[in-house]
Design an enzyme around this catalytic site. Structure first.
Site, PDB file in Angstrom:
ATOM      1  N   CYS A   1       0.861  -1.184   0.000  1.00 56.14           N
ATOM      2  CA  CYS A   1       0.000   0.000   0.000  1.00 56.14           C
ATOM      3  C   CYS A   1       0.891   1.225   0.000  1.00 56.14           C
ATOM      4  CB  CYS A   1      -0.889  -0.017   1.245  1.00 56.14           C
ATOM      5  SG  CYS A   1      -1.988   1.412   1.359  1.00 56.14           S
TER       6      CYS A   1
ATOM      7  N   HIS B   1      -9.372  -3.497  -2.426  1.00 52.46           N
ATOM      8  CA  HIS B   1      -8.348  -2.789  -1.644  1.00 52.46           C
ATOM      9  C   HIS B   1      -8.709  -1.302  -1.543  1.00 52.46           C
ATOM     10  CE1 HIS B   1      -3.945  -2.002  -0.522  1.00 52.46           C
ATOM     11  NE2 HIS B   1      -4.380  -0.792  -0.842  1.00 52.46           N
ATOM     12  N   GLU B   2      -9.156  -0.725  -2.658  1.00 49.51           N
ATOM     13  CA  GLU B   2      -9.492   0.712  -2.656  1.00 49.51           C
ATOM     14  C   GLU B   2     -10.750   0.987  -1.829  1.00 49.51           C
ATOM     15  OE1 GLU B   2      -7.063   2.280  -3.500  1.00 49.51           O
ATOM     16  OE2 GLU B   2      -6.158   0.639  -4.595  1.00 49.51           O
TER      17      GLU B   2
ATOM     18  N   HIS C   1     -10.126   1.202   1.778  1.00 47.93           N
ATOM     19  CA  HIS C   1      -9.606   2.505   2.239  1.00 47.93           C
ATOM     20  C   HIS C   1     -10.747   3.461   2.585  1.00 47.93           C
ATOM     21  CE1 HIS C   1      -5.276   2.380   1.937  1.00 47.93           C
ATOM     22  NE2 HIS C   1      -5.291   1.939   0.682  1.00 47.93           N
TER      23      HIS C   1
HETATM   24  C1  NB4 Z   1      -2.993  -1.004  -4.410  1.00 45.46           C
HETATM   25  C2  NB4 Z   1      -2.903  -2.491  -4.766  1.00 45.46           C
HETATM   26  C3  NB4 Z   1      -2.294  -3.355  -3.706  1.00 45.46           C
HETATM   27  C4  NB4 Z   1      -2.895  -4.736  -3.910  1.00 45.46           C
HETATM   28  C5  NB4 Z   1      -0.785  -5.463  -7.212  1.00 45.46           C
HETATM   29  C6  NB4 Z   1       0.133  -4.331  -7.543  1.00 45.46           C
HETATM   30  C7  NB4 Z   1       1.156  -2.358  -6.909  1.00 45.46           C
HETATM   31  C8  NB4 Z   1      -0.689  -0.557  -5.270  1.00 45.46           C
HETATM   32  C9  NB4 Z   1      -1.658  -0.341  -4.130  1.00 45.46           C
HETATM   33  C10 NB4 Z   1      -4.148  -4.557  -4.688  1.00 45.46           C
HETATM   34  C11 NB4 Z   1      -4.265  -3.099  -4.991  1.00 45.46           C
HETATM   35  C12 NB4 Z   1      -1.820   1.171  -4.024  1.00 45.46           C
HETATM   36  C13 NB4 Z   1      -3.923   2.048  -3.196  1.00 45.46           C
HETATM   37  C14 NB4 Z   1       1.776  -2.277  -8.166  1.00 45.46           C
HETATM   38  C15 NB4 Z   1       1.533  -3.293  -9.071  1.00 45.46           C
HETATM   39  C16 NB4 Z   1       1.569  -4.176 -11.378  1.00 45.46           C
HETATM   40  C17 NB4 Z   1       1.322  -3.387 -12.645  1.00 45.46           C
HETATM   41  C18 NB4 Z   1       2.229  -1.876 -14.266  1.00 45.46           C
HETATM   42  C19 NB4 Z   1       3.416  -1.081 -14.703  1.00 45.46           C
HETATM   43  C20 NB4 Z   1       4.140  -0.953 -12.465  1.00 45.46           C
HETATM   44  C21 NB4 Z   1       2.941  -1.738 -11.987  1.00 45.46           C
HETATM   45  C22 NB4 Z   1       3.245  -2.553 -10.754  1.00 45.46           C
HETATM   46  F1  NB4 Z   1       2.548  -1.260  -8.441  1.00 45.46           F
HETATM   47  N1  NB4 Z   1       0.339  -3.384  -6.619  1.00 45.46           N
HETATM   48  N2  NB4 Z   1       1.386  -1.357  -5.962  1.00 45.46           N
HETATM   49  N3  NB4 Z   1       0.502  -1.139  -4.971  1.00 45.46           N
HETATM   50  N4  NB4 Z   1      -2.650   1.551  -2.920  1.00 45.46           N
HETATM   51  N5  NB4 Z   1       0.688  -4.294  -8.754  1.00 45.46           N
HETATM   52  N6  NB4 Z   1       2.086  -3.301 -10.344  1.00 45.46           N
HETATM   53  N7  NB4 Z   1       2.518  -2.649 -13.058  1.00 45.46           N
HETATM   54  O1  NB4 Z   1      -0.997  -0.211  -6.389  1.00 45.46           O
HETATM   55  O2  NB4 Z   1      -2.136   1.737  -1.717  1.00 45.46           O
HETATM   56  O3  NB4 Z   1      -4.728   2.066  -2.092  1.00 45.46           O
HETATM   57  O4  NB4 Z   1       3.804  -0.222 -13.633  1.00 45.46           O
HETATM   58 NI    NI Z   2      -3.660   1.147  -0.372  1.00 45.81          NI
END
Ligand code: NB4
Ligand code: NI
Length: 185
Positions: A112, A155-156, A159
């Site tokens: 997160c 997850h969102e 929040h």
């Molecule tokens: C939200 C996610 C955490 C688990 C699974 C994942 C990443 C987040 C948090 C479910 C939702 C943010 C919002 C990533 C990621 C995969 C796709 C595309 C190209 C890099 C990117 C990396 F960054 N979680 N981070 N965490 N949150 N996948 N990816 N890729 O997004 O706290 O509440 O760019």
């Molecule tokens: Ni988050």
């Protein structure tokens, strides 16, 4: 522009509060917030921009994470290489109106942007959800999501209710799950 400086971290009470519904038509401020949140996700997924501004990659961002306690979150789930996103929208006043009994968790656990540490363990969520939400134009959507996009939206939406991913992790056995829960790569 939203950067990591604008994202509040665990310990801040806003992350533990129930957010409020957004009124329509959107105010100018809320329209800008929606746009800025989606732009943050786009920037965070662009390697060059992310490096330049020290952005952690994200597929979702909820308004309370930028200290705005409103029921609004941006979601940008990339599609298969070179294809359109598998889900991209700002979801406003979202409600999960039904869900599968089938559970599912990301194989790598979750991270997160508001939590600056690794908390290992499976976060078991619903594998499929029916989601009702409004977009920034005030149009109502009722959509079915499964697997990865369904996990991201849960997850969102967590929040918006003051819940963080690690609240769902089993403290004794972080990687325990029911035999029939699905593991998503
Ligand atoms: C939200 C996610 C955490 C688990 C699974 C994942 C990443 C987040 C948090 C479910 C939702 C943010 C919002 C990533 C990621 C995969 C796709 C595309 C190209 C890099 C990117 C990396 F960054 N979680 N981070 N965490 N949150 N996948 N990816 N890729 O997004 O706290 O509440 O760019
Ligand atoms: Ni988050």
């Amino acid at each position: 522009m939203i950067t990591m400086k604008n994202i509040i971290r665990e310990g801040n009470d806003t992350l533990r509060s129930q957010s409020k519904d957004v009124a329509f038509p959107l105010s100018a401020d809320n329209k800008k917030l929606a746009q800025d949140m989606m732009t943050f996700l786009e920037n965070s997924q662009d390697q060059k921009i992310a490096e330049k501004y020290h952005l952690r990659a994200g597929v979702g961002l909820a308004a309370p994470q930028v200290d705005v306690p409103l029921n609004m979150a941006a979601v940008l789930v990339p599609g298969p290489e070179g294809e359109d996103p598998s889900f991209k929208d700002v979801i406003i006043n979202p409600v999960i109106i039904s869900h599968s009994v089938q559970g599912a968790a990301l194989s790598e656990g979750e991270g997160c942007l508001s939590v600056d540490r690794d908390v290992p363990g499976y976060v078991v969520r619903h594998d499929r959800i029916t989601l009702r939400y409004f977009d920034t134009n005030g149009e109502q959507h009722k959509i079915r999501l499964k697997n990865y996009p369904a996990i991201v939206c849960q997850h969102e939406i967590d929040h918006l209710h003051g819940t963080l991913f690690y609240d769902h992790i089993n403290k004794q056995e972080p990687f325990s799950m029911e035999d029939d829960d699905l593991i998503i790569e």
